[in-house]
Design an enzyme around this catalytic site. Structure first.
Site, PDB file in Angstrom:
ATOM      1  N   HIS A  53       4.258  76.411   8.952  1.00 25.88           N
ATOM      2  CA  HIS A  53       3.130  77.324   9.046  1.00 25.88           C
ATOM      3  C   HIS A  53       3.138  78.258   7.832  1.00 25.88           C
ATOM      4  O   HIS A  53       3.944  79.180   7.745  1.00 25.88           O
ATOM      5  CB  HIS A  53       3.195  78.104  10.361  1.00 25.88           C
TER       6      HIS A  53
ATOM      7  N   ASP B  20      -1.243  70.970  11.341  1.00 22.70           N
ATOM      8  CA  ASP B  20      -1.659  71.351   9.978  1.00 22.70           C
ATOM      9  C   ASP B  20      -3.071  71.927   9.927  1.00 22.70           C
ATOM     10  O   ASP B  20      -3.751  71.811   8.912  1.00 22.70           O
ATOM     11  CB  ASP B  20      -1.568  70.149   9.017  1.00 22.70           C
TER      12      ASP B  20
END
Length: 357
Positions: A44, A14
């Site tokens: 993503h 992340d």
């Protein structure tokens, strides 16, 4: 000379690998984007021309128009891939995905196992079958991308054996999932290509999954992922393609996040600004997204781990979410350790800029 750009997360995932990949695609619109670890668990997030897409089964250049390639180190879930393909078609993204013949195929039975294994859930799981798929493929019950284009009768027989492997016999709860899985396998135009296919591209952008601190060999066991999240796999592919001009982009937020269980340094509650586009929110498997202060010593340790495998010509650091920053990073230290320091303020890669230290 052929070139490679490698995107690596220095945390627990992340960090902003998606927008970093999109940034590199904006500079190299002709490049092939290659995933070299992980699979359908990726989230993503990229915003391009006011369109947002969360890339999981496609690489993060797809929304912009770049091609995607999943290596043998990745997993693919046909149902989730088909769903994302339909989303990208609506957004006019590039749905041409090429897959190595030995990429591992996740089935509904792997997902069922992941979600019903108490020990696995205790350690942490995204609930998408990654760990079960990888473990199953270590034994005789293998299922590869090449099987998706083989004789249908052979494929069905392998599926039956995988169900038996998990002790799943006439499970009515999985009936619809299995039916949609088979529908997806038939609906997708499978482009199965080995690494020789990549030789036609002058620039390859390698998009990492998760982060170095979750690597199966270097994270804090048992809360690790079933993958090499360092550049190890990407470097091996570069060697096969005889690519020597390699540049690495290491990525971190201006703070630290961890989605799931496990050790985390300096964890604390953070009040975030402009956070409407956060993708990793609470779910029943990973629970809450956790936050903490960015520790530069740990950040640089993750970089040192990656460089066991990765001797790239040039290494850069990308610090995302700079709008959350309040003078908490020792930028001068980063300048010493990296050739270039980049920063970004939003999920749009057009906000990327070189930071003057």
């Amino acid at each position: 000379m052929k070139k490679a750009k490698i995107v690596i997360g220095l945390g627990f995932g992340d960090e902003g690998k998606g927008i970093t990949t999109d940034f590199l695609c904006s500079q190299h619109p002709e490049a092939m984007v290659v995933r070299f670890s992980g699979g359908q668990q990726a989230a993503h997030t990229v915003v391009y021309e006011n369109e947002k897409h969360v890339h999981s089964s496609f690489c993060s250049g797809a929304l912009r128009g770049n091609f995607s390639y999943f290596s043998e180190h990745c997993t693919i879930h046909p149902s989730l891939l088909y769903n994302e393909q339909k989303e990208l078609e609506i957004k006019r993204g590039n749905t041409k995905l090429y897959i190595h013949p030995l990429a591992k195929v996740t089935t509904p039975f792997d997902v069922w196992s992941n979600r019903n294994n108490a020990k696995n859930l205790e350690h942490g799981s995204c609930g998408k079958g990654i760990g079960a798929t990888m473990k199953r493929n270590e034994g005789p019950y293998k299922l590869y991308a090449i099987d998706l284009i083989g004789p249908k009768s052979l494929f069905i027989e392998k599926l039956k054996n995988i169900a038996n492997y998990y002790g799943i016999i006439d499970n009515q709860e999985l009936k619809d999932d299995v039916a949609y899985f088979l529908e997806s396998v038939n609906a997708v135009d499978w482009r199965i290509k080995d690494y020789s296919f990549l030789k036609q591209y002058e620039t390859i952008i390698f998009e990492g999954s998760q982060g170095v601190l979750l690597d199966m060999n270097h994270g804090v066991f048992p809360n690790v992922t079933y993958a090499n999240t360092t550049a190890k796999n990407a470097i091996e592919i570069c060697k096969q393609l005889q690519i020597e001009d390699i540049e690495t982009f290491y990525v971190s937020r201006s703070y630290v996040t961890r989605h799931g269980n496990g050790w985390m340094l300096e964890e604390e509650e953070l009040t975030l600004k402009n956070n409407e586009e956060e993708t990793c929110v609470y779910n029943e498997y990973q629970k809450h997204l956790r936050f903490g202060k960015l520790n530069v010593e740990l950040l640089l340790h993750a970089k040192n781990i990656d460089q066991i495998y990765n001797r790239s010509i040039k290494s850069n650091i990308v610090i995302t979410c700079l709008d959350q920053l309040e003078n908490s990073i020792a930028f001068n230290t980063l300048k010493i350790e990296f050739n270039t320091v980049y920063g970004s303020y939003s999920p749009e890669s057009k906000t990327f800029k070189k930071l003057k230290i």
